[in-house]
Design an enzyme around this catalytic site. Structure first.
Site, PDB file in Angstrom:
ATOM      1  N   ALA B 225      48.957 -25.629  -9.772  1.00  0.00           N
ATOM      2  CA  ALA B 225      48.035 -24.582  -9.340  1.00  0.00           C
ATOM      3  C   ALA B 225      47.523 -23.789 -10.542  1.00  0.00           C
ATOM      4  O   ALA B 225      48.076 -23.852 -11.639  1.00  0.00           O
ATOM      5  CB  ALA B 225      48.740 -23.650  -8.365  1.00  0.00           C
ATOM      6  N   HIS B 226      46.444 -23.058 -10.325  1.00  0.00           N
ATOM      7  CA  HIS B 226      45.846 -22.211 -11.357  1.00  0.00           C
ATOM      8  C   HIS B 226      45.584 -20.842 -10.745  1.00  0.00           C
ATOM      9  O   HIS B 226      45.267 -20.739  -9.559  1.00  0.00           O
ATOM     10  CB  HIS B 226      44.547 -22.860 -11.849  1.00  0.00           C
ATOM     11  CG  HIS B 226      43.967 -22.212 -13.068  1.00  0.00           C
ATOM     12  ND1 HIS B 226      43.218 -21.060 -13.019  1.00  0.00           N
ATOM     13  CD2 HIS B 226      44.022 -22.563 -14.375  1.00  0.00           C
ATOM     14  CE1 HIS B 226      42.837 -20.721 -14.238  1.00  0.00           C
ATOM     15  NE2 HIS B 226      43.323 -21.619 -15.089  1.00  0.00           N
ATOM     16  N   GLU B 227      45.694 -19.802 -11.567  1.00  0.00           N
ATOM     17  CA  GLU B 227      45.530 -18.442 -11.025  1.00  0.00           C
ATOM     18  C   GLU B 227      44.125 -18.187 -10.507  1.00  0.00           C
ATOM     19  O   GLU B 227      43.948 -17.394  -9.582  1.00  0.00           O
ATOM     20  CB  GLU B 227      45.861 -17.390 -12.089  1.00  0.00           C
ATOM     21  CG  GLU B 227      47.312 -17.359 -12.528  1.00  0.00           C
ATOM     22  CD  GLU B 227      47.522 -18.092 -13.840  1.00  0.00           C
ATOM     23  OE1 GLU B 227      46.798 -19.093 -14.081  1.00  0.00           O
ATOM     24  OE2 GLU B 227      48.399 -17.685 -14.624  1.00  0.00           O
ATOM     25  N   SER B 228      43.124 -18.812 -11.094  1.00  0.00           N
ATOM     26  CA  SER B 228      41.763 -18.474 -10.662  1.00  0.00           C
ATOM     27  C   SER B 228      40.882 -19.682 -10.357  1.00  0.00           C
ATOM     28  O   SER B 228      39.867 -19.523  -9.685  1.00  0.00           O
ATOM     29  CB  SER B 228      41.082 -17.604 -11.735  1.00  0.00           C
ATOM     30  OG  SER B 228      40.953 -18.325 -12.934  1.00  0.00           O
ATOM     31  N   LEU B 229      41.214 -20.852 -10.851  1.00  0.00           N
ATOM     32  CA  LEU B 229      40.391 -22.025 -10.559  1.00  0.00           C
ATOM     33  C   LEU B 229      40.818 -22.650  -9.234  1.00  0.00           C
ATOM     34  O   LEU B 229      42.008 -22.833  -8.987  1.00  0.00           O
ATOM     35  CB  LEU B 229      40.511 -23.068 -11.671  1.00  0.00           C
ATOM     36  CG  LEU B 229      40.162 -22.634 -13.090  1.00  0.00           C
ATOM     37  CD1 LEU B 229      40.137 -23.841 -14.024  1.00  0.00           C
ATOM     38  CD2 LEU B 229      38.847 -21.887 -13.147  1.00  0.00           C
TER      39      LEU B 229
END
Lengths: 380, 379
Positions: B225-229
């Protein structure tokens, strides 16, 4: 270490960096003593909007880490005045680091030929996910693509995680590991080109984060040539690896006979480990899964700190899996000066990692925290 | 022109991190003299059963483009011989446990006595000083100590151990430090002792997370997972164990992804439904054509055969001793005035370059060398 003796004192760097790779190259050189100007567009570097963010605010921890010690100039390169301002900066610089997409460079006066014509002694470093040349030079990539395009993405996780979750997809390394490899390669390329500048003048250094990530994953290519195709499921150590303990995890890896002998002592010289057949490293490799069953059962009731302390006394390579805050507070790192309090606007004084290098017995020092974002310069 | 032509390195490094550093510098033109002995040969000259290699390697990436001499460091005459090599070098590199090189009589002060402006590189697990400096370690331990491994993995799983990428990034970092020291020597005339701590390299690659922790935040494992993408992840493709990494940064990219996949609502399941029916590389090309960051999770054979990497000399063909070709990894850069950089020779035979080093450079005649061989100093 005082600023006057930092190894790259006197060098001038200009960085036009929207991504982690180019910024990390500049950070490395800046931390080593170079003076670095970060050129930002009127809205600020896109890195200022990249997570993670510091608590209770919108300050990017990533930007703060990458830009520490740099100064900032806000220059719009869409205007003639802006390009002239950058040109003036470059005329006094030794190294220019840029990650503008190749297709956009000519319009901004940032293409290889234009820079070389105006600044023949400048070391011009391009940092892009797939490099500036080659069939994929125009491909888009975030960090996750860099890791998977270079092979390591396919090979992780391994060991205990693959035992627990054999059907899950590959998992990436934390953060921006691949882009940072590009940054490290860029710093190496920049200094190599600078070293030979007295003979050759300036030159263009083309860095691909994919190439750099592949280079640190070279062992998989080595193994391929040896006749083995690595796969994350089989890439586990035959014994050792991530070992669950009563209060956390340790990493165990014994490669040498004396280390195995130490491990046997650490385990209390149980009967299974004293089997003469296990004196042979090849046999230990063959019996790895069984050995691991014994090691895990032994570790499950013991504390991490005890295992590491006693094991290292016996020269057994053992390490605690530290959390980030444990690293920040670690007495070893405090003594070595790995962290330095620096001001971060809006967040106060924070302990920031400086560098993994010591020169002449002393840690490096950051000049300052990250720069504030100023108004765009009037360069019309 | 290879940029580091004229630089000579006395290479005492062992295992991977230190040797990778000197290998990069050798590909850039430095003359690297690998110092080992029949008593303590390089790890690649022996079986490596923990990794499943039951015999010596025929090609060793980190030894390529180096010269080889034999020096028995267990004998005082061997130490004296090693000092003579250092005396004609710019850099001495070592990666023993802290204290070992000093006890051998080859510590920084001792080397300064024979070469006052020598640059000494020491690569170790935990650095030359500090309460843990005596700790033994390898790549997975560096990642563990440095918190990089704690941050890598599934949120509901254990930390993930780093492998050789960790060793080699230590080596590449060390190469940068050596170049900085050379620049400093050029400016000041003075050498220095460079101390690279591998666990701190691991930490430096998670510096933003450590800063977040220092500020009271709690960085943790996020899987893919990615914080913003979003979307951001690894999706199944057609065939067994085939995957595509896909990430979208902007609304335009998300719209393009939804259009391409036919998803009424863009979500991971909808993307997976599309990717799982497509050949991986064709799907990645289609996604790129639509302006979306995508790449197949490549296997090692795919990488070795890739035209892009071959064109960039990131993957190069080298020759086995029997003449057969195999792939190796080139130094990761292209220089506009240095097309010659890269691997120019394979793994040297033990002692292969003694005529040049001992004969030409040190001026030792055959009788002197024979005497040292008989005394098991050149051994």
């Amino acid at each position: 270490m005082s600023e006057t003796v930092l190894p790259l004192n006197g060098l001038k760097i200009v960085a036009h960096a929207a991504g982690v790779g180019a910024a990390y190259a500049a950070r490395m050189l800046c931390t080593l003593g170079a003076e670095c100007v970060l050129v930002e567009g009127p809205g600020g570097s896109p890195l200022r909007a990249e997570p993670p963010f510091l608590p209770r605010g919108e300050i990017s921890a990533l930007f703060a880490y990458l830009a520490a010690g740099m100064s900032s100039r806000v220059i719009g390169l869409a205007s003639d005045g802006g390009r002239a301002a950058l040109g003036a900066l470059l005329s006094t610089a030794d190294i220019f680091i840029d990650d503008t997409q190749v297709a956009d460079r000519a319009a901004l006066g940032l293409d290889e030929a234009a820079i070389a014509a105006k600044h023949p002694d400048l070391v011009h470093v391009s940092v892009l996910p797939f490099g500036a040349t080659g069939p994929k030079a125009g491909w888009k990539a975030e960090e996750i693509q860099v890791q998977h395009a270079s092979g390591e993405g396919y090979l992780l996780p391994n060991g205990l995680t693959t035992e627990m979750f054999p059907d899950r997809p590959p998992v990436k390394i934390h953060g921006h590991f691949g882009a940072m490899q590009g940054g490290i390669a860029a710093a190496l390329g920049a200094l190599s080109a600078l070293w030979v500048r007295p003979q050759l003048g300036g030159q263009y250094v083309d860095i691909s984060c994919q190439d750099a990530m592949l280079s640190v994953g070279a062992f998989a290519i080595q193994r391929l040539g040896d006749g083995s195709v690595e796969h994350r499921v089989e890439r586990s150590f035959r014994y050792g690896g991530v070992i669950p303990c009563a209060d956390g995890y340790v990493e165990l890896l014994t490669l040498e006979q004396r280390q195995w002998d130490g491990l046997v002592k650490l385990l209390g010289e149980p009967e299974w480990a004293l089997d003469p057949a296990l004196a042979d490293s090849l046999e230990r490799s063959r019996r790895g899964p069984v050995i691991n069953t014994y090691i895990r059962a032994w570790a499950a009731t013991r504390k991490v700190e005890d295992i590491v302390r006693e094991g290292q006394k016996l020269s057994v390579p053992l390490a605690k899996y530290y959390t980030p805050i444990e690293v920040v507070n670690d007495k070893h790192e405090k003594l070595r000066g790995l962290f330095q309090p620096v001001p971060v606007e809006g967040a106060g004084l924070l302990n920031m990692l400086v560098s993994p290098f010591h020169f002449g017995g002393s840690p490096l020092r950051l000049r300052a925290g990250p720069p504030a974002l100023h108004k765009a310069e009037d360069v019309a | 022109m290879k940029p580091l032509s004229g630089i000579r390195i006395a290479d005492f490094t062992v295992h991977n991190a230190g040797p990778f550093c000197t290998n990069l510098l050798s590909q850039l033109g430095a003359e690297v003299v690998k110092i080992e002995s029949a008593m303590r040969p390089d790890a690649f000259r022996k079986p490596h059963p923990v990794y499943g290699r039951m015999g010596p390697a025929t090609f060793d990436q980190v030894s390529s483009t180096k010269l080889s001499v034999r020096v028995n460091l267990k004998k005082p005459e061997g130490i004296a011989l090693a000092k003579r090599i250092v005396g004609i070098a710019d850099v001495a590199a070592e990666s023993f446990r802290p204290g070992v090189i000093g006890r051998l009589g080859l510590g920084y002060e001792a080397l300064c006595a024979v070469k006052p402006d020598i640059i000494m590189l020491s690569v170790s697990s935990c650095g030359q000083e500090g309460p843990d400096s005596h700790f033994a370690g390898y790549a997975p331990l560096f990642g563990a100590w440095g918190a990089l491994s704690d941050l890598t993995g599934y949120p509901d799983g254990p930390p993930v151990e780093m492998r050789h990428v960790m060793d080699h990034t230590v080596g590449m970092n060390a190469a940068v430090a050596v170049m900085a020291a050379l620049m400093q020597r050029r400016a000041t005339g003075k050498g220095t002792h460079v101390d690279v701590a591998a666990r701190e390299v691991a930490s430096s690659l998670a510096g933003e997370a450590l800063l977040l922790a220092a500020a009271g935040g709690t960085p943790a494992r996020m899987g893919n997972a990615h914080e913003s993408l979003a979307p951001h992840g690894v999706f199944p493709a057609l065939g067994e164990d085939r995957w595509i990494a896909i990430a979208a940064r902007t609304d335009a990219e998300r719209d393009a992804l939804a259009k391409l996949t036919g998803a009424a609502t863009l979500c991971d399941d909808a993307i997976a439904a599309w990717t799982s029916t497509r050949e991986a590389n064709a799907a990645a090309a289609e996604l790129q054509e639509a302006g979306i960051a995508a790449h197949v999770s490549w296997t090692t054979p795919e990488i070795a055969a890739d035209p892009h990497l071959r064109e960039r000399n990131a993957i190069v063909a080298v020759r086995e001793p029997d003449g057969t070709a195999r792939a190796a990894v080139g130094v990761p850069m292209r220089l506009s005035k240095g097309a010659e950089i890269g691997i120019h020779s394979g793994t040297p035979k033990l002692g292969e370059h003694e005529d040049y080093i001992y004969g030409e450079l040190l001026g030792m005649d055959s009788a002197a060398r024979k005497a040292l061989e008989d005394a098991e100093v050149i051994y």
